[in-house]
Design an enzyme around this catalytic site. Structure first.
Site, PDB file in Angstrom:
ATOM      1  N   LYS A   1      52.819 -11.382  62.154  1.00 39.75           N
ATOM      2  CA  LYS A   1      51.652 -10.175  61.697  1.00 39.75           C
ATOM      3  C   LYS A   1      52.239  -9.441  60.418  1.00 39.75           C
ATOM      4  O   LYS A   1      53.274  -8.799  60.488  1.00 39.75           O
ATOM      5  CB  LYS A   1      51.547  -9.263  62.901  1.00 39.75           C
ATOM      6  CG  LYS A   1      50.547  -8.334  62.506  1.00 39.75           C
ATOM      7  CD  LYS A   1      50.095  -7.631  63.799  1.00 39.75           C
ATOM      8  CE  LYS A   1      50.994  -6.233  63.970  1.00 39.75           C
ATOM      9  NZ  LYS A   1      50.559  -5.287  62.784  1.00 39.75           N
TER      10      LYS A   1
ATOM     11  N   ASP B   1      47.153  -7.661  59.176  1.00 39.14           N
ATOM     12  CA  ASP B   1      46.526  -6.563  60.105  1.00 39.14           C
ATOM     13  C   ASP B   1      46.616  -5.256  59.228  1.00 39.14           C
ATOM     14  O   ASP B   1      47.171  -4.239  59.146  1.00 39.14           O
ATOM     15  CB  ASP B   1      47.705  -6.340  61.117  1.00 39.14           C
ATOM     16  CG  ASP B   1      47.140  -5.285  62.009  1.00 39.14           C
ATOM     17  OD1 ASP B   1      46.044  -5.108  62.198  1.00 39.14           O
ATOM     18  OD2 ASP B   1      48.157  -4.676  62.887  1.00 39.14           O
TER      19      ASP B   1
ATOM     20  N   LYS C   1      43.564  -3.197  59.169  1.00 40.56           N
ATOM     21  CA  LYS C   1      42.604  -2.518  60.166  1.00 40.56           C
ATOM     22  C   LYS C   1      41.628  -1.805  59.163  1.00 40.56           C
ATOM     23  O   LYS C   1      41.519  -0.449  58.713  1.00 40.56           O
ATOM     24  CB  LYS C   1      43.526  -1.452  60.640  1.00 40.56           C
ATOM     25  CG  LYS C   1      44.421  -2.063  61.684  1.00 40.56           C
ATOM     26  CD  LYS C   1      45.211  -0.637  62.512  1.00 40.56           C
ATOM     27  CE  LYS C   1      46.251  -1.475  63.347  1.00 40.56           C
ATOM     28  NZ  LYS C   1      47.253  -2.002  62.758  1.00 40.56           N
TER      29      LYS C   1
ATOM     30  N   ASP D   1      35.681   1.295  56.121  1.00 36.80           N
ATOM     31  CA  ASP D   1      35.143   1.623  55.091  1.00 36.80           C
ATOM     32  C   ASP D   1      33.593   1.542  54.931  1.00 36.80           C
ATOM     33  O   ASP D   1      33.124   1.084  56.157  1.00 36.80           O
ATOM     34  CB  ASP D   1      35.851   1.061  53.686  1.00 36.80           C
ATOM     35  CG  ASP D   1      35.824   1.880  52.587  1.00 36.80           C
ATOM     36  OD1 ASP D   1      34.664   2.690  52.230  1.00 36.80           O
ATOM     37  OD2 ASP D   1      36.950   2.284  51.979  1.00 36.80           O
TER      38      ASP D   1
ATOM     39  N   THR E   1      46.753   1.362  70.887  1.00 33.81           N
ATOM     40  CA  THR E   1      47.570   1.292  72.165  1.00 33.81           C
ATOM     41  C   THR E   1      48.264   2.618  72.059  1.00 33.81           C
ATOM     42  O   THR E   1      49.176   2.616  73.153  1.00 33.81           O
ATOM     43  CB  THR E   1      48.540   0.055  72.022  1.00 33.81           C
ATOM     44  OG1 THR E   1      48.766  -0.189  70.847  1.00 33.81           O
ATOM     45  CG2 THR E   1      47.722  -1.000  72.610  1.00 33.81           C
TER      46      THR E   1
ATOM     47  N   ARG F   1      58.935  -4.249  67.513  1.00 32.82           N
ATOM     48  CA  ARG F   1      60.252  -3.518  67.762  1.00 32.82           C
ATOM     49  C   ARG F   1      61.134  -4.274  69.005  1.00 32.82           C
ATOM     50  O   ARG F   1      62.277  -4.746  68.710  1.00 32.82           O
ATOM     51  CB  ARG F   1      59.905  -1.907  68.067  1.00 32.82           C
ATOM     52  CG  ARG F   1      60.021  -1.310  66.646  1.00 32.82           C
ATOM     53  CD  ARG F   1      59.506   0.185  66.769  1.00 32.82           C
ATOM     54  NE  ARG F   1      58.134   0.139  67.440  1.00 32.82           N
ATOM     55  CZ  ARG F   1      57.407   1.155  67.479  1.00 32.82           C
ATOM     56  NH1 ARG F   1      57.653   2.171  67.141  1.00 32.82           N
ATOM     57  NH2 ARG F   1      56.037   1.120  67.974  1.00 32.82           N
TER      58      ARG F   1
HETATM   59  O1  C5P Z   1      56.757  -2.414  67.561  1.00 31.42           O
HETATM   60  P1  C5P Z   1      55.582  -2.628  68.394  1.00 31.42           P
HETATM   61  O2  C5P Z   1      55.599  -3.819  69.465  1.00 31.42           O
HETATM   62  O3  C5P Z   1      55.201  -1.390  69.178  1.00 31.42           O
HETATM   63  O4  C5P Z   1      54.504  -3.154  67.247  1.00 31.42           O
HETATM   64  C1  C5P Z   1      52.961  -3.248  67.370  1.00 31.42           C
HETATM   65  C2  C5P Z   1      52.396  -3.712  66.265  1.00 31.42           C
HETATM   66  O5  C5P Z   1      51.304  -3.878  66.626  1.00 31.42           O
HETATM   67  C3  C5P Z   1      52.639  -2.600  65.100  1.00 31.42           C
HETATM   68  O6  C5P Z   1      52.624  -3.416  63.886  1.00 31.42           O
HETATM   69  C4  C5P Z   1      51.410  -1.988  65.013  1.00 31.42           C
HETATM   70  O7  C5P Z   1      50.913  -1.531  63.830  1.00 31.42           O
HETATM   71  C5  C5P Z   1      50.320  -3.355  65.717  1.00 31.42           C
HETATM   72  N1  C5P Z   1      49.113  -2.516  66.296  1.00 31.42           N
HETATM   73  C6  C5P Z   1      49.260  -1.659  67.468  1.00 31.42           C
HETATM   74  N2  C5P Z   1      47.909  -1.363  67.970  1.00 31.42           N
HETATM   75  C7  C5P Z   1      46.799  -1.467  67.685  1.00 31.42           C
HETATM   76  C8  C5P Z   1      46.812  -2.457  66.513  1.00 31.42           C
HETATM   77  C9  C5P Z   1      47.940  -2.807  65.956  1.00 31.42           C
HETATM   78  O8  C5P Z   1      50.502  -1.199  67.852  1.00 31.42           O
HETATM   79  N3  C5P Z   1      45.746  -1.125  68.079  1.00 31.42           N
END
Ligand code: C5P
Length: 227
Positions: free
Chosen positions: A30, A59, A61, A64, A118, A208
C-alpha cells in the site's frame, strides 16, 4: 483474506529495503499519502522492479467534486495500480463518475470507499458527524455499493454488518489490525487476525506492526500462515 502492507516509512530507501525483504511473497503493498507525496509515481515503478507480482494499492483517499474525482481516478488508473480509495462521503454522483471514467480501462483498479476511519472511536465520530458510527458507516457503504464500487474500507467491527447490508461479494478492507497485541498507536477500532477472519474481511491492512518490528519478514511470514 489478503494481506496489504502499508509502506509508510520515513524514507523511500527504507520502504525499498522492506520490499526487498518481502519479494516473492503473495502480498499487496500500500502506497499512502506520505510515500506518494514524497516519491510520486516513480516509486510505483520501483516497486514493480523489485517484484512485478506485488499487487499495488494506491491509498490516496480522494475527496473532491465529481469531475475532479473522476480525473484523479483516471490518472491513478494510468499509473496502472490494482486498487484505489476515495471517500464515500464525496457522494453518489462523484463515485458514479469515477466508475464511469474507469470503464475506459480493460483492467481498471478495484475502487474502495472509505466509510469511518479506524482512528475514530464512537465519541470522535459523533463529535464530527453527529451520528452513530456503525449506522453511518453502513449507510456510506450502501451508497458506495449502489454507486458500483468494489468494496468499503471499514474496521473489522463493521465488516460483517456491511456485507449483510450489501452483498457478501462486496469487499471489505480493514486497517487497524494488530496481529500480536502490539501498541494501537492512533488506531481506535482495532482487531487481531482471528477477529478479521470471523468478520469476513477480504483484505487486512497492516503497517507499523510489520515495519516497526525488528524482524519484518518473520512477522509477515507468521501473518501469512494465519490468513
Ligand atoms: O500502521 P497501521 O497498521 O496503523 O497502518 C494502517 C494504514 O492503513 C495506514 O497507512 C493508514 O493510512 C491506512 N488506513 C487506515 N484507516 C483507514 C484507511 C486507511 O488506517 N480507514
Amino acid at each position: 483474506m489478503r494481506l496489504c502492507i502499508a509502506l509508510d516509512l520515513e524514507e523511500k530507501s527504507q520502504n525499498l529495503k522492506l520490499l526487498d525483504l518481502l519479494k516473492g511473497l503473495d502480498i499487496w503493498v500500500k502506497v499512502g499519502l506520505r510515500s506518494y507525496i514524497r516519491d510520486g509515481a516513480n516509486f510505483i515503478e520501483e516497486i514493480r522492479k523489485i517484484d512485478p507480482n506485488f499487487k499495488i494499492f494506491l491509498d490516496l483517499k480522494l475527496y473532491d467534486i465529481p469531475n475532479t474525482m473522476a480525473d484523479a481516478a483516471f490518472e491513478c488508473a494510468k499509473i496502472g495500480v490494482d486498487m484505489i480509495t476515495l471517500h464515500a462521503s464525496s457522494g453518489k454522483i462523484a463515485m458514479q463518475n469515477v466508475m464511469e471514467r474507469l470503464k475506459k480501462y480493460s483492467h481498471p483498479p478495484l475502487v474502495f470507499a472509505i466509510t469511518a476511519l479506524t482512528s475514530f472511536d464512537e465519541q470522535d465520530f459523533r463529535n464530527i458527524y453527529n451520528a452513530p458510527l456503525s449506522q453511518h458507516a453502513i449507510m456510506l457503504a450502501k451508497l458506495a455499493f449502489a454507486s458500483g464500487l468494489d468494496g468499503a474500507v471499514c474496521s473489522v467491527h463493521e465488516s460483517m454488518l456491511i456485507k449483510q447490508a450489501t452483498q457478501s461479494s462486496f469487499f471489505t478492507l480493514t486497517p487497524g489490525i494488530r496481529p500480536f497485541c502490539e501498541n494501537n498507536d492512533d488506531q481506535k477500532r482495532v482487531s487481531d487476525i482471528l477477529g478479521a477472519k470471523k468478520a469476513l474481511s477480504d483484505f487486512i491492512v497492516i503497517g507499523r506492526p510489520i515495519y516497526k518490528n525488528p524482524d519484518p519478514l518473520g512477522t509477515v511470514q507468521k501473518i501469512l500462515k494465519m490468513l
